[in-house]
Design a protein around this motif. Structure first.
Motif, PDB file in Angstrom:
ATOM      1  N   UNK B   4     -37.664 -14.152 -10.568  1.00 16.00           N
ATOM      2  CA  UNK B   4     -38.145 -15.144  -9.363  1.00 16.00           C
ATOM      3  C   UNK B   4     -36.701 -14.760  -9.135  1.00 16.00           C
ATOM      4  N   UNK B   5     -36.347 -14.386  -7.467  1.00 19.29           N
ATOM      5  CA  UNK B   5     -34.463 -14.395  -7.583  1.00 19.29           C
ATOM      6  C   UNK B   5     -34.290 -15.520  -6.556  1.00 19.29           C
ATOM      7  N   UNK B   6     -33.158 -15.714  -6.845  1.00 22.43           N
ATOM      8  CA  UNK B   6     -33.023 -17.025  -6.003  1.00 22.43           C
ATOM      9  C   UNK B   6     -31.787 -17.014  -5.122  1.00 22.43           C
ATOM     10  N   UNK B   7     -32.343 -17.344  -3.982  1.00 20.00           N
ATOM     11  CA  UNK B   7     -31.232 -16.873  -2.740  1.00 20.00           C
ATOM     12  C   UNK B   7     -30.293 -18.123  -2.895  1.00 20.00           C
ATOM     13  N   UNK B   8     -29.342 -17.772  -1.826  1.00 16.82           N
ATOM     14  CA  UNK B   8     -28.561 -19.168  -1.680  1.00 16.82           C
ATOM     15  C   UNK B   8     -27.189 -18.779  -0.796  1.00 16.82           C
ATOM     16  N   UNK B   9     -26.921 -20.534  -0.497  1.00 18.89           N
ATOM     17  CA  UNK B   9     -25.824 -20.009   0.334  1.00 18.89           C
ATOM     18  C   UNK B   9     -25.296 -21.536  -0.352  1.00 18.89           C
ATOM     19  N   UNK B  56     -36.135 -20.615  -3.935  1.00 19.90           N
ATOM     20  CA  UNK B  56     -36.856 -19.392  -4.919  1.00 19.90           C
ATOM     21  C   UNK B  56     -38.516 -20.040  -5.732  1.00 19.90           C
ATOM     22  N   UNK B  57     -38.781 -19.013  -5.912  1.00 18.72           N
ATOM     23  CA  UNK B  57     -40.154 -18.933  -6.076  1.00 18.72           C
ATOM     24  C   UNK B  57     -40.283 -19.434  -7.035  1.00 18.72           C
ATOM     25  N   UNK B 105     -41.024 -21.672   2.810  1.00 14.58           N
ATOM     26  CA  UNK B 105     -42.510 -21.469   1.600  1.00 14.58           C
ATOM     27  C   UNK B 105     -41.506 -21.864   0.614  1.00 14.58           C
ATOM     28  N   UNK B 106     -40.368 -21.114   0.090  1.00 16.86           N
ATOM     29  CA  UNK B 106     -40.511 -21.909  -1.128  1.00 16.86           C
ATOM     30  C   UNK B 106     -39.163 -23.523  -1.465  1.00 16.86           C
ATOM     31  N   UNK B 107     -39.621 -23.461  -2.394  1.00 17.36           N
ATOM     32  CA  UNK B 107     -38.786 -24.923  -3.040  1.00 17.36           C
ATOM     33  C   UNK B 107     -37.401 -24.516  -2.911  1.00 17.36           C
ATOM     34  N   UNK B 108     -36.500 -26.114  -2.589  1.00 18.58           N
ATOM     35  CA  UNK B 108     -34.609 -25.988  -2.326  1.00 18.58           C
ATOM     36  C   UNK B 108     -34.506 -26.803  -3.787  1.00 18.58           C
ATOM     37  N   UNK B 139     -28.319 -20.347   4.505  1.00 18.01           N
ATOM     38  CA  UNK B 139     -29.043 -20.009   3.768  1.00 18.01           C
ATOM     39  C   UNK B 139     -30.480 -19.476   4.145  1.00 18.01           C
ATOM     40  N   UNK B 140     -31.168 -19.282   5.439  1.00 19.53           N
ATOM     41  CA  UNK B 140     -31.868 -19.662   5.956  1.00 19.53           C
ATOM     42  C   UNK B 140     -31.136 -18.276   7.709  1.00 19.53           C
ATOM     43  N   UNK B 141     -30.224 -18.001   7.607  1.00 19.78           N
ATOM     44  CA  UNK B 141     -29.706 -16.901   8.477  1.00 19.78           C
ATOM     45  C   UNK B 141     -30.283 -18.246   9.285  1.00 19.78           C
ATOM     46  N   UNK B 142     -30.187 -19.043  10.213  1.00 19.17           N
ATOM     47  CA  UNK B 142     -30.609 -19.097  11.598  1.00 19.17           C
ATOM     48  C   UNK B 142     -29.377 -19.027  12.442  1.00 19.17           C
TER      49      UNK B 142
END
Lengths: 386, 386
Positions: B4-9, B56-57, B105-108, B139-142
């Protein structure tokens, strides 16, 4: 020296400890306060000033001796008291149908002694001025009531006006510019609620940070929270406190006493520069009182602090074992328990955990205790110091 | 496990120390204050939180690690921040013309580190929540502005909203019930008045008497002086302080800072039971600052105390020798002077008489110093903790 007559009269006067605090003057010359206050008069067997006032043509000038030391009698405050008393005597002399000795024009020699250590940092000026005014009034044979004398003593030291009465005493701030209605009155005599006890924890001698006279003026000038205290908080509490005393309601008496002490010290802290009278030892005393009340599930002890780190803890005789007993457990080795009242107290054996740290701080910062109770007003004495 | 991809910031966020204090909530759930407040953001080279937000999922649940220790993420305050941020992300996802990954909807998994000792008793929750909100927003690009993020961080910890900006930052108390206008704004950037320095005297570790969350609620409920502070004193000072900062007027800045600290602690003392955050060591620091200002004939140093005994002393770079130099003379042997800023300070050789006693008390009660300065707001970082 020819044999001039020496006229004399002696009086005892008590210390009082406020439960609603006097802090702030609306008129510094006349000692007119920004708010009313209320105090408990303490027993003179433990704390009192004994003053002999004498006058004689053989004296060359007015003089005042306190605990064997010459005092400056030329201060505006002492002069205000002497002037007022002489005026009343002069009136008496001029209005009397039969000739009276002209005592009003004779120099005064005043000799005073406290039965407690001056170094204790207890507000001795209240008892001092009350005894001085009472003794001279007796010397002059003035028909003045305690209320009238309280108006005079107030000009010597504000809180002195409350030491003209025994028991529970209020000082009405008054409305008039000349201060004629800024006088003390009895809320209830000592006999109404005789079970009130006071344990004084005397902090290890340290010079006062700021004198109360200059401190209170700085507070009036700089504290932005002070107006709320003088105008709203105290008037409300005065009514509640009088009611609590009438109804012998210690819970309310204690809650107001503690809140009042904290409110007064809060306005000191809100002063620029800030005034600190309480120290870590004072706070330890507060913690012990809080733990006592918590353990009892009600208010059995109430602390109050004047312009210094000494704690005064009020409690009722029925809770002596719990309150004084706990402090004797902590401070049993300090001076002050050897008197009759102190001996009667059984030291409690256990302290709960939270109070233990506070107990250590207290042990390190307290030099002696004074155990006393509500008491009566000034008394004439046939024991003369001159 | 599939890949699974891990998104991070990652983000750094600063500590801020208020000069007009936040104390009292009009809405405890939303962290809406009874009065506005104003702070100086401190340099992140000395004090900062570094936070990496990842999702990440492959994660099973939200988690938060601070300085290597698992934190309870289920508290209402943290949940409020996560909920708000996820709602904004969800909006972004649903409104985007091209499909976005459903990060909402992914856990942080959030990992945080402070560059200062947690034991120092510094208000780390402000930097903590600011970094958390900023990192997740990135991370969310807000597209959210710092103002919008300050509204969210406020719900985590009130004063965190001020850590979303650098320099001189105000938090407007707001009028609305939903808190939408209770946000922080920049009064002036650090570059406007970059010479502001802050010397933090960390008091020997002692557990906080009362948490600020519960303490401020008790003050609101029981202090009779508090309404005057919230309604009259602070609004007036907010205006004066903003003007002082605009005009780089240290005299006014310092006077308000000290009066504000004292006013806040006065309402703590006026609480039932009373709350004491300052101790004898704190008072010694005040005495030293007073003697510095007296010697200088103007305000060169200004103290402020949060909900603990640590002193923060603001001064301008031009007075470093006088202010920091005096404290280095007293506290030169304590930890904290070894950094670049501390080394540059020359310890003054002499202290005047009055300050000597205070210096001894200070020496006994301070464990370390932190020398820092006004600084910038949160910064994105490419250094990741996960």
């Amino acid at each position: 020296m020819t044999g001039h007559t020496i006229y004399r009269s002696s009086s005892y006067a008590p210390v009082n400890i406020a439960v609603i605090k006097y802090w702030g003057k609306r008129d510094p010359t006349l000692n007119l306060p920004t708010n009313s206050s209320l105090s408990v008069t303490l027993s003179q067997s433990d704390l009192r000033t004994h003053t002999t006032a004498t006058c004689s043509a053989s004296y060359t000038s007015d003089s005042l001796l306190l605990n064997g030391k010459d005092q400056d009698i030329s201060t505006a405050r002492t002069q205000a008291c002497l002037r007022e008393l002489r005026t009343l005597r002069r009136k008496l002399e001029s209005e009397s149908p039969h000739p009276l000795p002209e005592l009003s024009s004779l120099p005064l020699k005043i000799v005073s002694e406290n039965n407690f250590p001056t170094a204790a940092g207890l507000a001795s000026s209240a008892a001092g001025f009350a005894a001085l005014v009472r003794a001279i009034a007796d010397l002059y044979g003035l028909p003045a009531s305690p209320t009238e004398l309280s108006r005079i003593a107030r000009q010597g030291s504000g809180s002195a006006c409350r030491s003209l009465f025994g028991g529970y005493v209020a000082w009405n701030k008054g409305e008039k510019d000349d201060g004629s209605d800024s006088v003390a009155y009895e809320v209830a005599p000592a006999s109404h609620w005789p079970d009130m006890r006071a344990l004084i924890l005397v902090a290890s001698a340290e010079k006062k940070d700021v004198s109360s006279t200059s401190g209170m003026q700085t507070t009036v000038k700089t504290s932005s929270l002070f107006p709320a205290r003088a105008e709203q908080v105290v008037p409300k509490r005065m009514k509640e406190m009088e009611k609590a005393i009438q109804g012998k309601d210690f819970e309310t008496f204690g809650n107001i006493t503690m809140a009042e002490s904290n409110s007064f010290h809060a306005t000191c802290l809100d002063t620029s520069p800030p005034i600190f009278y309480m120290n870590d030892t004072s706070r330890a005393a507060i913690r012990i009182v809080e733990s006592l009340n918590q353990a009892a599930g009600k208010v059995v002890a109430a602390y109050t602090f004047d312009a210094g780190p000494n704690a005064v803890i009020y409690y009722l005789a029925e809770n002596e074992a719990e309150v004084a007993g706990t402090f004797k457990c902590i401070l049993g080795k300090k001076e002050g328990w050897e008197g009759q009242r102190g001996k009667a107290v059984t030291a409690k054996k256990e302290l709960n955990g939270g109070a233990k740290v506070a107990a250590e701080t207290l042990m390190g910062g307290i030099s002696r205790v004074i155990l006393t109770a509500v008491g009566d007003g000034p008394m004439r004495s046939e024991e003369h110091l001159v």
